[in-house]
Design an enzyme around this catalytic site. Structure first.
Site, PDB file in Angstrom:
ATOM      1  N   ASP A   1      37.795  41.744  37.601  1.00 47.05           N
ATOM      2  CA  ASP A   1      37.148  41.659  36.285  1.00 47.05           C
ATOM      3  C   ASP A   1      35.711  42.180  36.295  1.00 47.05           C
ATOM      4  O   ASP A   1      34.840  41.679  35.596  1.00 47.05           O
ATOM      5  CB  ASP A   1      37.194  40.216  35.744  1.00 47.05           C
TER       6      ASP A   1
ATOM      7  N   LYS B   1      36.448  47.356  35.488  1.00 48.78           N
ATOM      8  CA  LYS B   1      37.031  48.589  36.044  1.00 48.78           C
ATOM      9  C   LYS B   1      37.610  49.491  34.978  1.00 48.78           C
ATOM     10  O   LYS B   1      37.431  50.709  35.036  1.00 48.78           O
ATOM     11  CB  LYS B   1      38.160  48.238  37.031  1.00 48.78           C
TER      12      LYS B   1
ATOM     13  N   GLY C   1      44.496  42.702  34.345  1.00 53.59           N
ATOM     14  CA  GLY C   1      44.277  42.732  32.904  1.00 53.59           C
ATOM     15  C   GLY C   1      43.116  43.662  32.657  1.00 53.59           C
ATOM     16  O   GLY C   1      41.986  43.337  32.974  1.00 53.59           O
ATOM     17  N   HIS C   2      43.393  44.846  32.173  1.00 48.09           N
ATOM     18  CA  HIS C   2      42.342  45.843  31.987  1.00 48.09           C
ATOM     19  C   HIS C   2      42.105  46.080  30.497  1.00 48.09           C
ATOM     20  O   HIS C   2      42.999  46.486  29.780  1.00 48.09           O
ATOM     21  CB  HIS C   2      42.737  47.149  32.682  1.00 48.09           C
TER      22      HIS C   2
ATOM     23  N   GLN D   1      42.521  44.018  40.611  1.00 53.31           N
ATOM     24  CA  GLN D   1      41.872  42.832  41.209  1.00 53.31           C
ATOM     25  C   GLN D   1      40.542  43.254  41.865  1.00 53.31           C
ATOM     26  O   GLN D   1      39.934  44.200  41.398  1.00 53.31           O
ATOM     27  CB  GLN D   1      42.799  42.130  42.220  1.00 53.31           C
TER      28      GLN D   1
END
Ligand code: IMP
Ligand code: MG
Length: 376
Positions: free
Chosen positions: A13, A16, A40-41, A176
């Site tokens: 987080d 990225k 989760g992007h 990650q």
């Protein structure tokens, strides 16, 4: 031409997806190579928000090829949900989204198992650990061709080698972060893949990387359980969480927040060999009167500058801080490093010095693609 990889330097987080979206402007192919739908992007373009779990975030740029390579554990149901959502948003995916024909599948029983056994770690419940376990046990299922998936399956290692030889620019998108790495992270409070540099080679089959870009958030967060030396349980921590919107994109859980930790970052540079650092979320600190950077740890009365590999020692580490005056103004309109407020420059220059003086390639000052200071 150039192969670059983007890796989270902390616990994930770091922002990225925004960096990848920014860098993707100059590349032909974007590749995911480890992890799965636990990622989760979030990308915001022109005020529109996109969240990705499996599809590489480069997909928003209309002319990119996106590849999910062999090292990813692939959840077909989740994948097609994202594909459908993207299509609804008017994004054309035809002929530019491919999946490795030897990636392992995440199946429903992996998620059931994760829900039962992942609680102690605080997993995302996406079946990642059980899927990688079956892969290691050599009883996993790989991307067998369902009718819908079949036209997207390729030998991605061969495809990437060929593209590299033809002079294409390839961007590898890590998921990650470094300290969730199954070997070097804060075991057992880690994910089930390697998140550090090595996994780009095994997870995609590529043998050549030119640039290793570390994503560095100017404070620290972590979701799930495990040691976190600079964690703040006070008002500053609460403010970082609220202002930074620090809530898991996959699970909706609030992220634990704390000051920037340069001990951790130096270890991250040692592990990944970052050639450049992309600095994110500087604007989140705009309203703080005082800002801190952890420079050393105090472990049982012993001062150290080295991140301990032993998680029990890490759990005892007390941060030693340097304190900076905040800039207390908006960064809107800052287009260059020189144009930043004086106190922001002092803070960033010291941060850089504490991070082996690795060069910055960009500074993010807001969620939108336009709120980015590029550094040549
Ligand atoms: P798993 O990857 O779902 O098995 O979760 C293992 C640990 O990694 C948990 O602490 C999760 O919160 C954390 N984690 C997994 N994926 C991400 C991510 O993309 N960002 C941040 N933390 C993550
Ligand atoms: Mg995330």
């Amino acid at each position: 031409m150039a192969n670059s990889v983007v890796i989270g330097s902390q616990w994930g987080d770091e922002g990225k997806a925004k960096v990848i979206d920014y860098l993707a402007m100059d590349v032909d192919i974007v590749v995911r190579y480890q992890g799965g739908a636990n990622a989760g992007h979030t990308v915001i373009v022109g005020g529109k928000k996109f969240v990705f779990h499996l599809v590489p975030s480069g997909i928003i740029s209309p002319d990119k090829i996106c590849i999910i390579a062999n090292g990813v554990v692939f959840d077909e149901e989740q994948f097609f949900q994202e594909v459908d959502e993207l299509a609804e948003q008017g994004i054309n995916l035809k002929g530019r989204l491919f999946v490795s024909d030897i990636a392992h599948l995440v199946l429903p029983h992996h998620k059931t198992q994760d829900a039962q056994t992942g609680a102690k770690i605080g997993t995302t419940g996406r079946g990642i650990g059980p899927a990688y376990s079956e892969k290691a046990l050599r009883c996993g299922l790989r991307t067998s061709s369902s009718k819908r998936l079949a036209p997207m399956l390729i030998d991605s290692a061969h495809y990437l080698y060929d593209a590299w030889k033809k002079g294409k620019n390839i961007l590898f998108e890590g998921a990650q972060g470094t300290f969730l790495d199954i070997d070097h992270g804060t075991y057992p409070f880690v994910t089930s893949s390697n998140t550090t540099i090595g996994s780009v080679y095994t997870g995609s089959g590529i043998s050549h990387i030119d640039e290793v870009i570390g994503i560095v958030k100017v404070y620290t967060t972590r979701v799930g359980n495990g040691p976190f030396p600079t964690e703040l349980l006070d008002e500053d921590g609460q403010n970082l969480q609220t202002i930074g919107g620090e809530k898991g994109a996959t699970t909706g859980r609030p992220r634990r927040c704390g000051w920037f930790d340069s001990v951790l970052l130096r270890k991250s540079i040692q592990l990944n060999g970052f050639t450049k650092l992309a600095i994110t979320k500087l604007d989140v600190l705009n309203s703080f009167k005082k800002i801190k950077i952890c420079t050393k740890y105090d472990i049982d009365g012993k001062i150290t500058e080295q991140f301990p590999s032993n998680p029990e020692a890490l759990a005892k580490a007390k941060p030693v801080y340097e304190v900076f005056d905040g800039w207390q103004c908006s960064l809107d309109g800052c287009k260059t490093f020189e144009g930043l407020p004086e106190n922001a420059k002092i803070f960033l220059n010291r941060l850089k010095e504490l991070c082996y003086n690795v060069k910055f390639n960009m500074i993010s000052i807001g969620p939108d693609r336009s709120q980015t200071i590029g550094i040549k």
